[in-house]
Design a protein around this motif. Structure first.
Motif, PDB file in Angstrom:
ATOM      1  N   PHE A  24       0.854  -1.210  -0.034  1.00 27.07           N
ATOM      2  CA  PHE A  24      -0.010   0.193  -0.025  1.00 27.07           C
ATOM      3  C   PHE A  24       0.869   1.107   0.080  1.00 27.07           C
ATOM      4  CE2 PHE A  24      -1.737   3.394   2.716  1.00 27.07           C
ATOM      5  CZ  PHE A  24      -3.057   3.565   2.026  1.00 27.07           C
ATOM      6  N   ARG A  25       1.798   1.408   0.840  1.00 29.92           N
ATOM      7  CA  ARG A  25       2.702   2.304   1.023  1.00 29.92           C
ATOM      8  C   ARG A  25       3.434   2.541  -0.211  1.00 29.92           C
ATOM      9  NH1 ARG A  25       5.539   2.499   6.964  1.00 29.92           N
ATOM     10  NH2 ARG A  25       3.901   3.298   8.216  1.00 29.92           N
ATOM     11  N   GLN A  26       4.054   1.434  -0.813  1.00 30.39           N
ATOM     12  CA  GLN A  26       4.941   1.527  -2.067  1.00 30.39           C
ATOM     13  C   GLN A  26       3.987   1.989  -3.114  1.00 30.39           C
ATOM     14  OE1 GLN A  26       6.720  -2.174  -2.995  1.00 30.39           O
ATOM     15  NE2 GLN A  26       7.523  -1.483  -4.995  1.00 30.39           N
ATOM     16  N   GLU A  27       2.845   1.529  -3.417  1.00 31.03           N
ATOM     17  CA  GLU A  27       2.318   2.099  -4.771  1.00 31.03           C
ATOM     18  C   GLU A  27       1.649   3.465  -4.643  1.00 31.03           C
ATOM     19  OE1 GLU A  27       2.075   0.286  -7.419  1.00 31.03           O
ATOM     20  OE2 GLU A  27       3.130  -1.255  -6.671  1.00 31.03           O
ATOM     21  N   VAL A  28       1.071   3.745  -3.597  1.00 35.06           N
ATOM     22  CA  VAL A  28       0.431   4.849  -3.219  1.00 35.06           C
ATOM     23  C   VAL A  28       1.282   6.123  -3.199  1.00 35.06           C
ATOM     24  CG1 VAL A  28      -0.790   6.377  -1.678  1.00 35.06           C
ATOM     25  CG2 VAL A  28      -1.374   4.014  -1.980  1.00 35.06           C
ATOM     26  N   LEU A  29       2.683   5.915  -2.573  1.00 32.51           N
ATOM     27  CA  LEU A  29       3.625   6.866  -2.532  1.00 32.51           C
ATOM     28  C   LEU A  29       4.371   6.887  -3.797  1.00 32.51           C
ATOM     29  CD1 LEU A  29       5.270   6.410   0.928  1.00 32.51           C
ATOM     30  CD2 LEU A  29       3.933   8.095   0.367  1.00 32.51           C
ATOM     31  N   ARG A  30       4.406   5.964  -4.620  1.00 28.63           N
ATOM     32  CA  ARG A  30       4.897   6.107  -5.806  1.00 28.63           C
ATOM     33  C   ARG A  30       3.980   6.761  -6.849  1.00 28.63           C
ATOM     34  NH1 ARG A  30       5.031   1.029  -7.460  1.00 28.63           N
ATOM     35  NH2 ARG A  30       7.349   0.679  -6.895  1.00 28.63           N
ATOM     36  N   ALA A  31       2.727   6.612  -6.796  1.00 28.86           N
ATOM     37  CA  ALA A  31       1.899   7.364  -7.603  1.00 28.86           C
ATOM     38  C   ALA A  31       1.737   8.873  -7.190  1.00 28.86           C
ATOM     39  CB  ALA A  31       0.391   6.791  -7.436  1.00 28.86           C
ATOM     40  N   ASN A  32       1.594   9.179  -6.035  1.00 26.89           N
ATOM     41  CA  ASN A  32       1.698  10.540  -5.316  1.00 26.89           C
ATOM     42  C   ASN A  32       3.119  11.366  -5.411  1.00 26.89           C
ATOM     43  OD1 ASN A  32      -0.817  11.324  -3.835  1.00 26.89           O
ATOM     44  ND2 ASN A  32      -0.596   9.110  -3.565  1.00 26.89           N
ATOM     45  N   PHE A  33       4.344  10.704  -5.502  1.00 32.15           N
ATOM     46  CA  PHE A  33       5.395  11.189  -5.714  1.00 32.15           C
ATOM     47  C   PHE A  33       5.617  11.653  -7.180  1.00 32.15           C
ATOM     48  CE2 PHE A  33       7.604   9.034  -1.974  1.00 32.15           C
ATOM     49  CZ  PHE A  33       7.424  10.223  -1.010  1.00 32.15           C
ATOM     50  N   LYS A  34       5.013  10.846  -7.995  1.00 33.19           N
ATOM     51  CA  LYS A  34       5.100  11.178  -9.560  1.00 33.19           C
ATOM     52  C   LYS A  34       4.272  12.632  -9.755  1.00 33.19           C
ATOM     53  CE  LYS A  34       5.787   6.672 -11.593  1.00 33.19           C
ATOM     54  NZ  LYS A  34       5.237   5.667 -12.397  1.00 33.19           N
ATOM     55  N   GLY A  35       3.299  12.541  -9.153  1.00 38.63           N
ATOM     56  CA  GLY A  35       2.317  13.921  -9.231  1.00 38.63           C
ATOM     57  C   GLY A  35       2.876  14.948  -8.666  1.00 38.63           C
ATOM     58  N   TRP A  36       3.544  14.915  -7.679  1.00 40.23           N
ATOM     59  CA  TRP A  36       4.202  15.943  -6.862  1.00 40.23           C
ATOM     60  C   TRP A  36       5.580  16.513  -7.702  1.00 40.23           C
ATOM     61  CZ3 TRP A  36       4.496  12.906  -1.453  1.00 40.23           C
ATOM     62  CH2 TRP A  36       3.364  13.344  -0.940  1.00 40.23           C
ATOM     63  N   ALA A  37       6.196  15.367  -8.168  1.00 40.58           N
ATOM     64  CA  ALA A  37       7.301  15.634  -9.227  1.00 40.58           C
ATOM     65  C   ALA A  37       6.828  16.532 -10.347  1.00 40.58           C
ATOM     66  CB  ALA A  37       7.777  14.387  -9.524  1.00 40.58           C
ATOM     67  N   VAL A  38       6.003  16.333 -10.934  1.00 45.54           N
ATOM     68  CA  VAL A  38       5.341  16.920 -12.359  1.00 45.54           C
ATOM     69  C   VAL A  38       4.764  18.393 -12.010  1.00 45.54           C
ATOM     70  CG1 VAL A  38       3.493  17.255 -14.066  1.00 45.54           C
ATOM     71  CG2 VAL A  38       4.592  14.814 -13.562  1.00 45.54           C
ATOM     72  N   LEU A  39       4.241  18.394 -10.672  1.00 43.02           N
ATOM     73  CA  LEU A  39       3.869  19.835 -10.166  1.00 43.02           C
ATOM     74  C   LEU A  39       5.069  20.627  -9.998  1.00 43.02           C
ATOM     75  CD1 LEU A  39       1.428  21.812  -9.556  1.00 43.02           C
ATOM     76  CD2 LEU A  39       1.332  20.744  -7.264  1.00 43.02           C
ATOM     77  N   LEU A  40       5.899  19.985  -9.433  1.00 44.87           N
ATOM     78  CA  LEU A  40       7.102  20.787  -8.878  1.00 44.87           C
ATOM     79  C   LEU A  40       7.919  21.372 -10.148  1.00 44.87           C
ATOM     80  CD1 LEU A  40       8.985  21.852  -6.525  1.00 44.87           C
ATOM     81  CD2 LEU A  40      10.045  19.769  -6.548  1.00 44.87           C
ATOM     82  N   LEU A  86       6.825  21.886 -12.986  1.00 46.70           N
ATOM     83  CA  LEU A  86       5.742  22.970 -13.549  1.00 46.70           C
ATOM     84  C   LEU A  86       6.213  24.477 -12.735  1.00 46.70           C
ATOM     85  CD1 LEU A  86       2.556  21.263 -14.476  1.00 46.70           C
ATOM     86  CD2 LEU A  86       4.448  21.931 -16.135  1.00 46.70           C
ATOM     87  N   LEU A  87       6.129  24.305 -11.643  1.00 45.70           N
ATOM     88  CA  LEU A  87       6.292  25.536 -10.912  1.00 45.70           C
ATOM     89  C   LEU A  87       7.726  26.037 -10.981  1.00 45.70           C
ATOM     90  CD1 LEU A  87       4.380  24.659  -7.518  1.00 45.70           C
ATOM     91  CD2 LEU A  87       3.350  26.138  -9.318  1.00 45.70           C
ATOM     92  N   LEU A  88       8.632  25.240 -10.854  1.00 46.44           N
ATOM     93  CA  LEU A  88      10.126  25.533 -10.948  1.00 46.44           C
ATOM     94  C   LEU A  88      10.330  26.212 -12.485  1.00 46.44           C
ATOM     95  CD1 LEU A  88      12.039  22.866  -9.432  1.00 46.44           C
ATOM     96  CD2 LEU A  88      11.518  25.058  -8.426  1.00 46.44           C
TER      97      LEU A  88
END
Length: 456
Positions: free
Chosen positions: A109-125, A127-129
């Protein structure tokens, strides 16, 4: 009697237990999942025999290992469909669950959920940068023209308008992730808790809105491409994309699982790239339809002058569309020259210096005595923003007028350049000339034209 029933099936990875609960709840009501279409809508059909359902994790875009599928089949579970990161299994009621180790299930659960959310955070970061870097790297007034260029594209304006909603959704998503991790921690290694139907349903609807948002971005991109991209650039994009997909088709993950239907994936993305060259010209005429109505139709700033609409070389498309104006669904930009016949043909050609985020600094030849640039906005706040972007510090208010500014300068050859900037309603107009000072009566005439019903 109903022959089919539909349910929204856009659950995020963190709500895997909500997806499983939905399938079992519908099974208890006498329905069995037939298929999930487009990864979004689940179609249920009446079932004579009730089945148990289990939703397991898997890497998106990858097929499950054959040995794992065989192990599940020996335990009574049959893979019905893969939907994103979910594998949907069916078995007779009473079959032991696939995952019986609560600690191992929570680890995945941790592995899959955090992987999916880290990808989203990375894309957003990223874009902002990128936006921050754009503001920091440009100097002078170039950032103003850069923002204008963005506002004049369907894709850029839509992304800017939706940025607050994206940030709000990101904060909501992060909060739900922290809540899910806390709920797991409280379960002390037992079965993962099932989110409430209200919470899971809200998240599923938000995921649906995100997909609709993505579709709108693609449509905006197709309209922009059809209106602005050259044929050679479009074909180059298609060819380069197909070559890249060809060499990427046999990609594997660290566990040795092959990409799901690699040939089909290549064909799918090739068709997507092909749509850029085929569908873009079809969508291109929508660009003019979506823009606000043009202002000063056929009118000239100088009475009796000859008006020559400009074409925009960097925006000429291979579609048969009008290039005398460009813009987005919120803003239209028109520009034309006006020849009064007063210029001496023996004088040297006159050029204006322009700056563009996409083209840098360039010389713009004046093919007439006056250069008129007109921005027509759909909303008052946008016209105010356009005015702020154009009204630089060396403009001074014109006495006796409201929302009218002027700047003047003398060139080395003795010519006086006058630049007029004004706003009337949702329209911002800039007039540039080297024919001397602009008389007040022409300003009054322009304001009268803009305030009339046909002037915008």
């Amino acid at each position: 009697m109903k022959t089919a029933s539909w349910s929204l099936f856009t659950y995020p990875v963190m709500d895997i237990k909500a997806a499983e609960a939905l399938l079992n709840r519908r099974a208890a009501e006498g329905w069995a999942l037939e298929r999930v279409y487009l990864g979004t809508f689940a179609r249920f059909v009446p079932a004579d025999i009730r089945s148990a359902w289990c939703v397991d994790w898997s890497r998106p875009g990858y097929s499950e290992r054959p040995d794992y599928l065989a192990l599940c089949a020996d335990a009574g579970w049959t893979l019905v469909q893969k939907v994103g990161a979910f594998n949907l299994y069916k078995a007779p009621v009473g079959t032991p669950p696939i995952q019986t180790d609560g600690v191992e299930e929570s680890r995945r659960f941790r592995q899959e959920v955090l992987r999916a959310n880290f990808k989203g955070w990375a894309v957003l970061l990223v874009l902002l940068l990128a936006l921050a870097a754009l503001v920091l790297l440009v100097s002078g007034g170039s950032w103003r023209q850069g923002l204008l260029d963005i506002l004049l594209t369907q894709t850029g304006l839509f992304l800017l308008l939706s940025l607050p909603a994206i940030l709000a959704a990101w904060l909501l998503w992060t909060g739900r992730l922290l809540l899910r991790l806390r709920q797991w921690h409280q379960s002390e290694g037992g079965p993962l808790p099932v989110p409430s139907r209200l919470s899971a349903g809200t998240a599923a609807r938000l995921c649906l809105l995100c997909r609709i948002w993505g579709i709108v971005v693609v449509l905006c991109f197709l309209i922009d491409v059809g209106h602005r991209m050259q044929m050679g650039s479009a074909l180059g994009l298609l060819l380069g994309g197909c070559i890249g997909l060809y060499f990427n088709r046999n990609r594997k993950d660290k566990e040795g699982r092959k990409l799901l239907n690699s040939k089909g994936t290549v064909v799918f993305y090739a068709l997507v790239l092909l749509s850029v060259t085929i569908l873009a010209p079809i969508f291109s005429p929508l660009s003019d339809v979506l823009m606000p109505a043009p202002a000063l139709n056929g009118e000239t700033f100088v009475p009796g002058a000859t008006r020559v609409n400009r074409s925009f070389p960097r925006s000429v498309s291979y579609a048969n569309t009008d290039t005398s104006s460009i813009g987005s669904f919120g803003l239209r930009y028109q520009s034309w020259w006006e020849d009064t016949g007063e210029a001496d043909p023996n004088d040297d050609p006159v050029y204006l210096i322009r700056e563009s985020w996409t083209a840098g600094s360039y010389l713009l030849p004046m093919e007439g005595d006056y250069l008129v640039e007109c921005y027509t906005a759909r909303w008052a706040w946008l016209s105010s923003l356009i005015l702020e972007l154009n009204c630089e510090k060396w403009f001074h208010p014109v006495e006796g007028f409201s929302d009218v500014w002027m700047k003047e300068g003398r060139w080395s050859n003795g010519q006086i350049e006058s630049v007029l900037l004004l706003r009337s309603g949702h329209t911002v107009v800039m007039v540039d000339t080297r024919s001397g000072p602009i008389p007040p009566e022409r300003i009054e005439r322009l304001l009268a034209l803009l305030s009339s019903p046909h002037g915008g």
